[in-house]
Each structure stands twice: as structure tokens, then as C-alpha cells.
Scaffold this motif. Structure first.
Motif, short mmCIF file in Angstrom:
data_model
loop_
_atom_site.label_atom_id
_atom_site.label_comp_id
_atom_site.label_asym_id
_atom_site.label_seq_id
_atom_site.Cartn_x
_atom_site.Cartn_y
_atom_site.Cartn_z
N GLY A 53 6.98 11.16 -1.99
CA GLY A 53 7.22 10.06 -1.06
C GLY A 53 6.81 10.40 0.36
O GLY A 53 6.20 9.60 1.05
N ILE B 217 -0.74 9.67 -5.05
CA ILE B 217 -0.45 11.08 -4.74
C ILE B 217 0.15 11.77 -5.96
O ILE B 217 -0.25 12.89 -6.32
CB ILE B 217 0.50 11.17 -3.54
CG1 ILE B 217 -0.19 10.68 -2.29
CG2 ILE B 217 1.03 12.59 -3.39
CD1 ILE B 217 -0.44 11.71 -1.25
N LEU C 124 -0.88 9.09 3.94
CA LEU C 124 -1.95 8.43 3.20
C LEU C 124 -1.90 6.92 3.40
O LEU C 124 -2.91 6.27 3.67
CB LEU C 124 -1.84 8.77 1.71
CG LEU C 124 -2.97 8.22 0.85
CD1 LEU C 124 -4.26 8.94 1.18
CD2 LEU C 124 -2.67 8.35 -0.63
N SER C 125 -0.69 6.34 3.28
CA SER C 125 -0.62 4.89 3.39
C SER C 125 -0.85 4.43 4.83
O SER C 125 -1.49 3.41 5.06
CB SER C 125 0.72 4.37 2.86
OG SER C 125 1.76 4.77 3.68
N ASN D 92 10.23 4.62 -1.66
CA ASN D 92 9.67 4.30 -0.35
C ASN D 92 9.93 2.85 0.00
O ASN D 92 10.36 2.53 1.11
CB ASN D 92 8.16 4.54 -0.36
CG ASN D 92 7.81 5.92 0.10
OD1 ASN D 92 8.69 6.69 0.41
ND2 ASN D 92 6.53 6.22 0.13
N LEU E 191 6.14 1.76 11.74
CA LEU E 191 6.36 2.70 10.65
C LEU E 191 6.58 4.11 11.17
O LEU E 191 7.44 4.84 10.66
CB LEU E 191 5.18 2.66 9.67
CG LEU E 191 5.17 1.42 8.79
CD1 LEU E 191 3.93 1.39 7.95
CD2 LEU E 191 6.39 1.37 7.90
N ALA F 133 0.12 4.23 -2.58
CA ALA F 133 -0.21 5.57 -2.08
C ALA F 133 0.65 6.62 -2.78
O ALA F 133 0.15 7.67 -3.19
CB ALA F 133 -0.02 5.63 -0.57
N ALA F 134 1.95 6.32 -2.93
CA ALA F 134 2.83 7.29 -3.58
C ALA F 134 2.40 7.51 -5.03
O ALA F 134 2.36 8.65 -5.51
CB ALA F 134 4.27 6.81 -3.53
N LEU G 119 -4.72 4.64 5.23
CA LEU G 119 -5.49 3.66 4.47
C LEU G 119 -5.24 2.24 4.97
O LEU G 119 -6.15 1.42 4.98
CB LEU G 119 -5.14 3.75 2.99
CG LEU G 119 -5.72 4.95 2.28
CD1 LEU G 119 -5.35 4.92 0.82
CD2 LEU G 119 -7.23 4.99 2.43
N ARG G 120 -4.01 1.96 5.41
CA ARG G 120 -3.69 0.60 5.85
C ARG G 120 -4.51 0.23 7.09
O ARG G 120 -5.20 -0.78 7.12
CB ARG G 120 -2.21 0.52 6.15
CG ARG G 120 -1.78 -0.82 6.62
CD ARG G 120 -0.30 -0.82 6.90
NE ARG G 120 0.46 -0.28 5.78
CZ ARG G 120 1.22 0.79 5.86
NH1 ARG G 120 1.32 1.44 6.98
NH2 ARG G 120 1.88 1.20 4.82
N ILE H 6 0.83 -1.21 0.00
CA ILE H 6 0.00 0.00 0.00
C ILE H 6 0.86 1.26 0.00
O ILE H 6 0.46 2.29 -0.54
CB ILE H 6 -0.98 -0.02 1.19
CG1 ILE H 6 -2.14 0.93 0.91
CG2 ILE H 6 -0.30 0.32 2.48
CD1 ILE H 6 -3.25 0.80 1.87
N SER H 7 2.08 1.17 0.57
CA SER H 7 2.90 2.39 0.59
C SER H 7 3.35 2.74 -0.82
O SER H 7 3.59 3.91 -1.12
CB SER H 7 4.08 2.22 1.54
OG SER H 7 4.83 1.11 1.18
N LEU I 51 4.59 12.76 1.22
CA LEU I 51 3.14 12.92 1.30
C LEU I 51 2.44 11.59 1.29
O LEU I 51 1.34 11.45 1.84
CB LEU I 51 2.64 13.77 0.12
CG LEU I 51 2.95 15.25 0.20
CD1 LEU I 51 2.45 15.94 -1.06
CD2 LEU I 51 2.28 15.87 1.41
N ALA I 52 3.06 10.58 0.67
CA ALA I 52 2.42 9.27 0.60
C ALA I 52 2.39 8.58 1.96
O ALA I 52 1.58 7.70 2.18
CB ALA I 52 3.15 8.39 -0.41
N ARG I 53 3.28 8.99 2.87
CA ARG I 53 3.34 8.30 4.15
C ARG I 53 2.05 8.41 4.96
O ARG I 53 1.51 7.37 5.37
CB ARG I 53 4.50 8.85 4.98
CG ARG I 53 5.83 8.40 4.45
CD ARG I 53 6.91 9.17 5.13
NE ARG I 53 8.21 8.62 4.81
CZ ARG I 53 9.33 9.05 5.38
NH1 ARG I 53 9.28 9.99 6.28
NH2 ARG I 53 10.47 8.50 5.04
N ALA J 246 8.71 7.58 -6.66
CA ALA J 246 8.65 7.77 -5.22
C ALA J 246 8.18 6.50 -4.52
O ALA J 246 8.68 6.15 -3.44
CB ALA J 246 7.70 8.92 -4.89
#
Lengths: 84, 234
Positions: free
Chosen positions: B165, A28, B171-172, A61, B221, A24-25, B175-176, A20-21, B167-169, A57
């Protein structure tokens, strides 16, 4: 045996969270590109560019997280070996 | 998919607290908030009971809480090193709050506040803000170097990648936790509506496993992110 099981659950939890990480990237990046395109009216170039950034990205990650987790496990194993 | 019975909602509908009927009809949207308060109440009560009479040779609740906190501290030591000890309160709070709110799902009449996007987003955003606050506090303005990469002519390429990268943290993280807890909730509700006796029990056993693993993953995390901010720029 119990220690093995504990390690297994830890790794299970960690690995199941990696997918999922990455997604997500990518999302985004795609969203940023899409809304920049709508704002600047340059469709479809920024969407594609930022989708590429997002995918890169995501992989970055993955790389960083896995690297750290591997190091942590190695340290733990060394400590267990020294302790037993 | 709604719960057949939620204890706090029932309580509010019985006691009314001076709300108008319209407000009571909308109350169901805010169950995650009241159950987050319930989780906090449980944690505060446990902390109060455990620390009320401190002994040198801990027994009972004090002993249990000490074991739990020692485990978290050991994990912090492994992941973040000695510098990470300063952030023990935040990480222990996150771990205990998420664990208790996940496990509260197994009590009939309760729902986990983590099965709602808003609670998780709040947790993940506080981790996100804290990460960068730690980075700025530790490195000052040279923290920006972490975003630009090692080679100066690669900056236009690395900067967007790093920002996306980062900003995705949140979010993930959001969502997880949300996906796991909400999915478990829905499966339980469907099983309950199909066959309420005995059939949901294997699912509830799985729920215990999911609750522990998700609380662990969220904590791990956030520790990894904090450790990344603590480290020197490459």
C-alpha cells in the motif's frame, strides 16, 4: 452556490483519483510476486500470493483515503455551519 | 506526438551555447528539465517581486500571493491539524510548482514539465521519502507499529499489505498527474494538427480545469499521507 460549486470540484478531483490508487497497489503486488517468482523459481505461487496482497492493499488504500476525506469534509461543513 | 514549436528548444538551437550538433539533436529529450527550470524561475521571480517591498496593507502582487498562501494554509489546518503547520513550506512548494507547471501548458511555445514521467516521479518520491521521515521523526522506532497492524499474529498478513500500500502511493501519484497532463497535451496536439483555429479552445478551457484539479489532488493526497504519518499508530 459558489461554495457548493467549490465543494463539487474538490470532491470531483478527489473521487476521480481513487481508481488509480487501487490499480497501482494491485500492479505493485503483481510485479513483486512476479519478480520474486523469477528469482526463487517458485512459479506461480508467489505471483498469486502477492497479487492477493496487492488487491487487499488496494482496497485498504481506498478505505483509508475515503475515510480521511470524509472526515475533512465533515469538519469543513461544521465550521461553515458555525460561521454562518 | 511532438510539439510544433518549443520556445526554449528554439532558443538553445539558435544560441548553441557551445554544444556539438549531436548534443543539440538530443536536446529534445530534456525539454521537461528546462521547462521545470522555467517554472522555478517564474516562481522565484514572483516570490521576489511580491516580497520586495512588504507593506502592512498589502496591495497588488503581495496581496495576491498572501491570498494564495492563506488558502493553502487553511487546507493544511483542515487536513493535518496544528502539527501540520511545520510542513507548510514543502506542501506550498509542491502546490505552487505543480500548478504553475500545469498552467504553463496554455502558453504557446511552452510544455508542462508535469507531462513527463520523470518530473512527476521526482515529486512523488520526495513526498514518499518525506512521509516516512516525518513518521520516524514523530514516533521514533515505534513508527514500525503502523505497518504491523493491531494483532500480533496477523503481522505476516498485514506487513506485506501495508508495504505494498505504501509503495503504491508514489506510483499512483506519478501516474495520475502524468496521465492527466500528457493526455491533455496529446489531445491538444491532435486538435492543433487537425484544425488549428478556434477548435482547440474548448480543450484549453478544459486544460485550465484539469490543471487546477490535478494540482489540488496532488497536494491533498500528500497532505493526507503526511497526516497519516503524523498520527499515532492505531
Amino acid at each position: 452556490m459558489a461554495e457548493d460549486r467549490r465543494q463539487l470540484y474538490k470532491s470531483l478531483g478527489f473521487l476521480s483519483s481513487l481508481g488509480i490508487s487501487m490499480v497501482a497497489a494491485t500492479i505493485i503486488g503483481l510485479a513483486m510476486g512476479y519478480y520474486l517468482d523469477r528469482w526463487l523459481e517458485t512459479s506461480p505461487w508467489l505471483t498469486m500470493l502477492f497479487l492477493g496482497f496487492g488487491i487487499a492493499a488496494g482496497f485498504r488504500n481506498l478505505f483509508v483515503l475515503t475515510n480521511r476525506e470524509l472526515k475533512r469534509q465533515q469538519r469543513e461543513e461544521e465550521k461553515n455551519d458555525a460561521g454562518s | 506526438m511532438t510539439h510544433p514549436f518549443l520556445f526554449l528548444q528554439w532558443l538553445v538551437e539558435k544560441l548553441k551555447f557551445g554544444y556539438t550538433p549531436e548534443q543539440l539533436a538530443d536536446y529534445g529529450y530534456f525539454n521537461h528539465v528546462t521547462y521545470a527550470w522555467a517554472t522555478m524561475a517564474i516562481l522565484i521571480l514572483a516570490g521576489f517581486l511580491a516580497s520586495r517591498r512588504l507593506q502592512k496593507h498589502p496591495e497588488g502582487l503581495q496581496n495576491f500571493m498572501e491570498v494564495v498562501l492563506e488558502q493553502i494554509e487553511r487546507l493544511i489546518g483542515e487536513t493535518m491539524g496544528a502539527k501540520g503547520r511545520a510542513y507548510f513550506p514543502m506542501i506550498a512548494t509542491l502546490a505552487l510548482f505543480i500548478l504553475v507547471s500545469n498552467l504553463i501548458a496554455l502558453v504557446p511555445g511552452f510544455m508542462p514539465p508535469t507531462a513527463n514521467l520523470n518530473t512527476n516521479a521526482a515529486l512523488a518520491l520526495s513526498v514518499f521519502v518525506m512521509t516516512h521521515a516525518i513518521g520516524l521523526k514523530e514516533h521514533g522506532l515505534s513508527y514500525i507499529k503502523q505497518f504491523t497492524g493491531p494483532i500480533w499474529w496477523l503481522v505476516p498478513l498485514m506487513l506485506p499489505i501495508e508495504i505494498i500500500g505504501h509503495l503504491a502511493r508514489p506510483l499512483s501519484l506519478t501516474l495520475r498527474l502524468f496521465g492527466n497532463m500528457y493526455g491533455h497535451e496529446i489531445v491538444l496536439m491532435i486538435f492543433l494538427s487537425l484544425a488549428p483555429v478556434l477548435v482547440p479552445i474548448p480543450m484549453m478551457l478544459m486544460g485550465i480545469l484539469v490543471a487546477f484539479i490535478q494540482a489540488f489532488v496532488f497536494t491533498l493526497l500528500s497532505m493526507i499521507y503526511f497526516a497519516g504519518a503524523l498520527e499515532e499508530a492505531h
